[in-house]
Design an enzyme around this catalytic site. Structure first.
Site, PDB file in Angstrom:
ATOM      1  N   SER A 272      45.692  40.227  23.775  1.00  0.00           N
ATOM      2  CA  SER A 272      44.523  40.504  24.616  1.00  0.00           C
ATOM      3  C   SER A 272      44.944  41.391  25.776  1.00  0.00           C
ATOM      4  O   SER A 272      45.826  41.024  26.554  1.00  0.00           O
ATOM      5  CB  SER A 272      43.925  39.203  25.153  1.00  0.00           C
ATOM      6  OG  SER A 272      43.478  38.390  24.095  1.00  0.00           O
TER       7      SER A 272
ATOM      8  N   GLU B 176      46.037  42.419  31.358  1.00  0.00           N
ATOM      9  CA  GLU B 176      46.985  41.308  31.281  1.00  0.00           C
ATOM     10  C   GLU B 176      48.430  41.771  31.253  1.00  0.00           C
ATOM     11  O   GLU B 176      49.282  41.191  31.912  1.00  0.00           O
ATOM     12  CB  GLU B 176      46.689  40.437  30.061  1.00  0.00           C
ATOM     13  CG  GLU B 176      45.475  39.529  30.201  1.00  0.00           C
ATOM     14  CD  GLU B 176      45.444  38.450  29.144  1.00  0.00           C
ATOM     15  OE1 GLU B 176      46.521  38.132  28.584  1.00  0.00           O
ATOM     16  OE2 GLU B 176      44.370  37.919  28.856  1.00  0.00           O
TER      17      GLU B 176
ATOM     18  N   ARG C 160      46.013  33.203  33.629  1.00  0.00           N
ATOM     19  CA  ARG C 160      47.003  34.214  33.229  1.00  0.00           C
ATOM     20  C   ARG C 160      47.833  34.662  34.442  1.00  0.00           C
ATOM     21  O   ARG C 160      48.121  35.833  34.621  1.00  0.00           O
ATOM     22  CB  ARG C 160      46.324  35.416  32.564  1.00  0.00           C
ATOM     23  CG  ARG C 160      45.470  35.077  31.375  1.00  0.00           C
ATOM     24  CD  ARG C 160      46.287  34.448  30.242  1.00  0.00           C
ATOM     25  NE  ARG C 160      45.390  34.042  29.156  1.00  0.00           N
ATOM     26  CZ  ARG C 160      44.861  32.831  29.032  1.00  0.00           C
ATOM     27  NH1 ARG C 160      45.152  31.896  29.918  1.00  0.00           N
ATOM     28  NH2 ARG C 160      44.072  32.536  28.037  1.00  0.00           N
TER      29      ARG C 160
END
Length: 350
Positions: A246, A346, A164
């Site tokens: 998420s 994130e 990520r």
């Protein structure tokens, strides 16, 4: 070049947070960026690049100049014996682009179906799901240096992909001494979709779909349909219940740390990684701390997946960025106190 002032951003972020852009420019082509540089009023102004708004938390009105990327277009660039090279404009919807590749007979992105956002945001986050990350299917991208106006192209190595992560999430003053955060605007992305195609079905949910259907040789369309059904069953539709997907990264720990946690919590969900580290399921950690279904103001933890924070206030009484971050910090503290693990968000906090 279309310039607007005092623009509501609630429609442009998947959390549905109310905020405004003091000035917003719709970037539909590279020419729009060139025109912007000739405008003395905005040439050196601070900027914020906005794609699909699916990975941001707005904590207030956005004062920098908002560049909303709306560059369109999809095409097959090249076909070789080993791969299809497919290109898409950075403003294209990601899921619709995945669907287009499957329908055109260019398989390889199907495991990444139904991820919200735009094509341009995909390499920034190095999106991933069900055994595939963007870097596995990446060829190259084009971008514009917002400081100089110069166009440039990056390959996978130059994008410095990580979990990520990418060069677009770091500044030049970062630990590696090189970063493009706030400096580059991605215009087009190319994908290398390998031949011969091979289904990636190593995840439990996909294996169960094969068992239930009796289909052990699925096509890319089969996997696309399965992924869509799985994600719709597990995750809320952001158009109905605002969210940013998420919210926390799955943390990695050493085998020794994992063994210590297992000794205290034998049911912890964990996955061995190729480098010898162990990836832990952040959703399981959050659920184990009792957060599933809990709320702080209008920010809540989704009752079906603890990894997802949601907008309980809807569009009429929406969550604020402050409420989201208050909940996120409370979860981080709870997980650290129980497991000694620091969860990393994130989304980009603006």
């Amino acid at each position: 070049m279309i310039m607007e002032h005092n623009v509501p951003l609630q429609p442009y972020n998947s959390f549905g947070i109310v905020a405004r852009a003091l000035t917003l420019i719709r970037v539909a082509s590279e020419a729009d960026l060139a025109a912007l540089r000739t405008d003395a009023q905005w040439a050196g102004a601070p900027r914020f690049v906005l794609g699909g708004g699916s990975n941001i938390v707005l904590t207030g009105d956005v004062k920098p100049l908002v560049l909303k990327v709306e560059i369109k277009g999809r095409r097959l660039v090249e076909e070789t014996e080993r791969a299809w090279i497919v290109e898409a404009g950075a403003g294209e919807n990601w899921h619709e682009t995945v669907q287009w590749t499957v329908e055109q007979g260019f398989p390889g992105l199907e495991n990444l179906a139904l991820i919200p956002g735009t094509v341009g945001g995909a390499p920034v986050q190095n999106i991933g799901a069900y055994g595939i990350e963007l870097q596995d299917r990446f060829d190259s991208l084009d971008a514009i240096d917002l400081d100089t106006g110069s166009a440039f192209t990056l390959d996978a190595a130059q994008c410095a992909f990580g979990y990520r992560d990418s060069v677009f999430k770091h500044t030049a003053s970062g630990p590696n001494g090189f970063g493009l955060a706030g400096r580059a605007l991605i215009t087009r992305v190319r994908f290398r979709l390998p031949k011969p195609w091979k289904a990636v079905v190593g995840y439990f949910d996909l294996e169960r779909r094969m068992e239930e259907s009796g289909n052990f040789t699925p096509t890319s369309r089969d996997i696309f349909d399965w992924i869509c059904a799985i994600r719709r069953a597990k995750l809320p539709d952001w158009r109905v219940l605002g969210n940013a997907g998420s919210f926390f990264k799955n943390p990695t720990v050493s085998p020794e740390q994992c063994a210590d946690i297992i000794a205290r919590d034998p049911k912890i969900v964990h996955y061995p990684m190729p480098d010898g580290s162990i990836k832990l399921a952040a959703g399981w950690l959050i659920d184990a701390c009792g957060w599933k279904g809990k709320t702080v103001g209008n920010a809540g933890v989704y009752e079906k997946q603890a990894l997802v924070l949601v907008n309980r206030g809807g569009r009429d009484n929406p969550v604020t960025g402050g409420e989201v971050m208050t909940l996120a910090k409370a979860i981080q503290t709870s997980v650290y106190e129980r497991f000694g693990i620091r969860l990393e968000p994130e989304p980009v906090v603006v």
